[in-house]
Design an enzyme around this catalytic site. Structure first.
Site, PDB file in Angstrom:
ATOM      1  N   ARG A 101       0.848  -1.191   0.000  1.00 24.88           N
ATOM      2  CA  ARG A 101       0.000   0.000   0.000  1.00 24.88           C
ATOM      3  C   ARG A 101       0.890   1.248   0.000  1.00 24.88           C
ATOM      4  O   ARG A 101       1.929   1.284   0.667  1.00 24.88           O
ATOM      5  CB  ARG A 101      -0.850  -0.040   1.268  1.00 24.88           C
ATOM      6  CG  ARG A 101      -1.858   1.093   1.416  1.00 24.88           C
ATOM      7  CD  ARG A 101      -2.979   0.964   0.465  1.00 24.88           C
ATOM      8  NE  ARG A 101      -4.161   1.746   0.864  1.00 24.88           N
ATOM      9  CZ  ARG A 101      -5.129   2.059   0.007  1.00 24.88           C
ATOM     10  NH1 ARG A 101      -5.071   1.689  -1.260  1.00 24.88           N
ATOM     11  NH2 ARG A 101      -6.182   2.728   0.429  1.00 24.88           N
ATOM     12  N   THR A 377      -9.267   0.740  -9.892  1.00 23.64           N
ATOM     13  CA  THR A 377      -8.427  -0.304  -9.292  1.00 23.64           C
ATOM     14  C   THR A 377      -8.481  -1.482 -10.254  1.00 23.64           C
ATOM     15  O   THR A 377      -9.320  -1.500 -11.154  1.00 23.64           O
ATOM     16  CB  THR A 377      -8.926  -0.715  -7.878  1.00 23.64           C
ATOM     17  OG1 THR A 377      -8.864   0.420  -7.019  1.00 23.64           O
ATOM     18  CG2 THR A 377      -8.183  -1.856  -7.256  1.00 23.64           C
ATOM     19  N   THR A 395      -3.754  -0.608  -7.390  1.00 18.63           N
ATOM     20  CA  THR A 395      -4.554   0.547  -7.797  1.00 18.63           C
ATOM     21  C   THR A 395      -3.740   1.819  -7.877  1.00 18.63           C
ATOM     22  O   THR A 395      -2.672   1.939  -7.260  1.00 18.63           O
ATOM     23  CB  THR A 395      -5.700   0.752  -6.779  1.00 18.63           C
ATOM     24  OG1 THR A 395      -6.586   1.765  -7.240  1.00 18.63           O
ATOM     25  CG2 THR A 395      -5.181   1.159  -5.413  1.00 18.63           C
ATOM     26  N   ASP A 419      -7.834   8.231   0.341  1.00 18.85           N
ATOM     27  CA  ASP A 419      -8.463   7.168   1.138  1.00 18.85           C
ATOM     28  C   ASP A 419      -8.301   7.400   2.645  1.00 18.85           C
ATOM     29  O   ASP A 419      -8.847   6.648   3.454  1.00 18.85           O
ATOM     30  CB  ASP A 419      -7.885   5.800   0.769  1.00 18.85           C
ATOM     31  CG  ASP A 419      -8.545   5.225  -0.492  1.00 18.85           C
ATOM     32  OD1 ASP A 419      -9.503   5.834  -0.997  1.00 18.85           O
ATOM     33  OD2 ASP A 419      -8.093   4.174  -0.978  1.00 18.85           O
ATOM     34  N   SER A 448      -7.716   0.733   3.069  1.00 22.57           N
ATOM     35  CA  SER A 448      -8.135   0.278   1.739  1.00 22.57           C
ATOM     36  C   SER A 448      -9.327  -0.665   1.856  1.00 22.57           C
ATOM     37  O   SER A 448      -9.604  -1.209   2.926  1.00 22.57           O
ATOM     38  CB  SER A 448      -6.971  -0.468   1.084  1.00 22.57           C
ATOM     39  OG  SER A 448      -7.395  -1.078  -0.112  1.00 22.57           O
ATOM     40  N   SER A 449     -10.006  -0.847   0.746  1.00 25.14           N
ATOM     41  CA  SER A 449     -11.067  -1.862   0.665  1.00 25.14           C
ATOM     42  C   SER A 449     -10.656  -3.050  -0.190  1.00 25.14           C
ATOM     43  O   SER A 449     -11.461  -3.964  -0.416  1.00 25.14           O
ATOM     44  CB  SER A 449     -12.337  -1.248   0.062  1.00 25.14           C
ATOM     45  OG  SER A 449     -12.804  -0.202   0.861  1.00 25.14           O
ATOM     46  N   GLY A 469     -13.214  -1.536  -7.454  1.00 19.81           N
ATOM     47  CA  GLY A 469     -14.517  -0.946  -7.147  1.00 19.81           C
ATOM     48  C   GLY A 469     -14.580  -0.145  -5.864  1.00 19.81           C
ATOM     49  O   GLY A 469     -15.665   0.005  -5.296  1.00 19.81           O
TER      50      GLY A 469
HETATM   51  N1  GLY Z   1      -8.380   2.922  -3.545  1.00 21.24           N
HETATM   52  C1  GLY Z   1      -9.207   1.811  -3.439  1.00 21.24           C
HETATM   53  C2  GLY Z   1      -8.927   0.986  -2.242  1.00 21.24           C
HETATM   54  O1  GLY Z   1      -7.825   1.030  -1.729  1.00 21.24           O
HETATM   55  O2  GLY Z   1      -9.771   0.271  -1.785  1.00 21.24           O
END
Ligand code: GLY
Length: 568
Positions: A101, A377, A395, A419, A448-449, A469
């Protein structure tokens, strides 16, 4: 057009190997092959991965090559200027994950996006130089290679170098993506150099798109590994570009960036093992909480995408996303996240007991909330001939990230710092979250997701799944898993099926247009739910090991234009 596009890829493949690849562009009928499969948003990149498998590379080798190829062929999200997560599960039972990340730079502060009125200035957490995080992708892929790779690093980067140097044809997906961002290219000369022709005009369908600066950067990475990006020529180029344009990332930020190998989060669902990404992604924890809640219902009997089914999913989503907003953030900055409780089946049972089987709950607007997360992403999944699997999501945040290319480097920079929770202490119905776990701090990773996930059975990988998404990623991946386990779909059917999304606040469920009948919607709304239709939700990519028949299946979502599964 598509044939022309594929023919370039095939020339590359033939140059690398003499045995034949099989591919499926996308759709409900999955690709079925005997020796290994890659499903990604770019068929060309999937084929690069398969060539590595054919050369004797394992799933991690193929994933690294696919990721670098996507940085060339799928620039809206494939990247070296962004970040992401890889989950690995070997046939031998070993499972691990890599966190690459992006991080906030050393100069970041908790209030860096706020004006004197306490509000975010000009959307600066999403747009412009201050939104750019220290990229993690190259460090993450390199670390995964150090730990689990088998072929030489240089061989894995080579196909991407060739694609950037020799060019790829402009597909319709690239053409329309470039068109949509025309004003961004015009605003940033370094971006115009990459995304517009030399005379400033737009690329047309079928034009050959050559990326010489990207080829040069990839070659540095090919020759020097991690250091080719984080030290020396590229580090200086990026830091100089930042200084000249109001950015704050320095050579020191780059030098200090480290990817982290992390223990994945684990759960079970109806006897299957779920292995997914731990914080700083919220994906694994939130999804396992939802699966634990839903395990208490006979979903197969309730029926796929019936109103009752969608109600139960919504109520599980509502509750798990509230927990996500309250508790989750970068583990290096949040030592007391209650992960054990959130992953616990007893906790899920208590949460389930609050669900009325016939009526919608109301999300409490005094708690938590939603902030905008881009729908972009990209995700891909890999299985090798030995059954090892990789699930990788990475992403740039928005489509094409910041839309700013590092001058001379040829790669797009992310806008991932959007984010973070930008306004400390302010959580409201308009979309802010101000909870402390995810406030900005130097060297912190934004929550993050992304939910790269592997489902295993008896300690062996069964399927690798995930999706892009933004915040919908977790729900898309959840529904994909339910589609296979509860509804008996194959991986192609599972990625194509219609999906819904609820994220606690706003208290609205989105339904993908064209998938749900009016009477289903009426019954659902009659239970007290507010819903609206939306366009596509994510773009899921999955691979599945059919042990009974000795086959690997690849499902590539037709929701994105260039997607495809390839195998041999
Ligand atoms: N930027 C999308 C995520 O990290 O979930």
């Amino acid at each position: 057009m598509r044939l022309f596009y594929r023919s370039i890829a095939l020339v590359l493949c033939i140059a690398l190997s003499t045995s034949t690849s099989l591919y499926a562009t996308s759709g409900r009928t999955p690709l079925r092959v005997e020796n290994g499969v890659v499903a990604s948003a770019s068929l060309t990149a999937s084929e690069v991965g398969v060539e590595i498998l054919k050369q004797g590379g394992n799933a991690v080798d193929a994933a690294i090559a696919t990721a670098f190829a996507l940085a060339v062929t799928w620039p809206s999200a494939g990247n070296i200027g962004g970040g992401g997560f890889m989950v690995y599960h070997g046939e031998d039972g070993h499972a691990t994950s890599f966190d690459f990340r992006e991080k906030a730079p050393l100069a970041a502060t908790e209030t860096m996006y706020l004006g004197l009125d306490g509000k975010v200035v000009n959307n600066s957490n999403h747009i412009g130089m201050l939104a750019i995080g220290v990229p993690g992708t190259v460090a993450g892929l390199y670390k995964a290679h150090e730990e689990l790779g088998s072929l030489p690093w240089a061989d894995l980067v080579a196909p991407a170098v060739a694609l950037a140097r020799d060019g790829i044809p402009i597909s319709y997906a690239l053409y329309s993506g470039f068109q949509q961002n025309q004003s961004a290219w015009e605003q940033h000369p370094s971006s115009a150099e990459v995304f517009l022709k030399a005379d400033g005009s737009a690329y047309e369908l079928g034009d050959l798109w050559v990326q010489p600066d990207l080829a040069k950067t990839l070659q540095l990475i090919q020759e020097q590994g991690r250091d080719g990006f984080y030290k020396g020529e590229n580090a200086k180029l990026l830091a100089d570009f930042m200084r000249a344009n109001g950015g704050v990332i320095t050579e020191e930020d780059l030098e200090q960036y480290e990817a982290v190998e992390r223990e994945p989060v684990r759960g079970t669902y109806r006897g299957y093992e779920i292995i997914s990404m731990a914080p700083p992604s919220s994906g694994g924890v939130t999804m396992i909480e939802m699966l634990n809640i839903l395990e208490g219902y006979d979903l197969a009997a309730v029926g796929h995408n019936s109103a009752q089914y969608l109600h139960l999913l919504t109520e599980a989503m509502r509750r798990a996303y509230a927990d996500r907003a309250e508790h989750l953030g970068d583990p290096d900055f949040n030592e007391s996240m209650p992960l054990d409780e959130l992953l616990d089946k007893e906790y899920a049972a208590r949460v389930r007991a609050t669900i009325d089987p016939d009526r919608a709950s109301v999300s409490d607007e005094t708690q938590f909330g939603n902030a905008y997360e881009s729908d972009e992403t990209t995700h891909f999944s890999v299985a090798d001939k030995d059954g090892n699997m990789v699930s990788l999501t990475y992403t740039l945040e928005f489509g094409y990230g910041s839309r700013i290319v590092a001058e001379g480097g040829g790669y797009l920079l992310n806008n991932e710092l959007g984010d973070f929770n930008a306004v400390p202490g302010v959580t409201d119905r308009s979309g802010q979250i101000g909870t402390p776990a995810n406030l900005v701090a130097p060297q912190k990773r934004p929550l993050s997701s992304m939910s790269p996930t592997i489902v295993a059975q008896d300690g062996k990988p069964l399927m690798a799944v995930g999706s892009p998404g933004g915040r919908t990623i977790i729900n898309t991946t959840l529904q994909l898993i339910l589609n296979v386990i509860d509804h008996g779909m194959n991986i192609g059917e599972a990625v194509e099926a219609g999906r819904i999304h609820h994220q606690w606040l706003p208290d609205i469920t989105t339904f993908e247009e064209g998938f749900f009948s009016p009477d289903t919607v009426n019954i659902y709304q009659g239970m007290g739910h507010e819903m609206r239709e939306r366009g596509r939700q994510g773009s899921a990519m999955g691979v599945y090991h059919d042990r009974e028949n000795g086959l690997f299946l690849g499902g590539a979502d037709s929701r994105v234009g260039d997607s495809g599964a390839a195998g041999y």
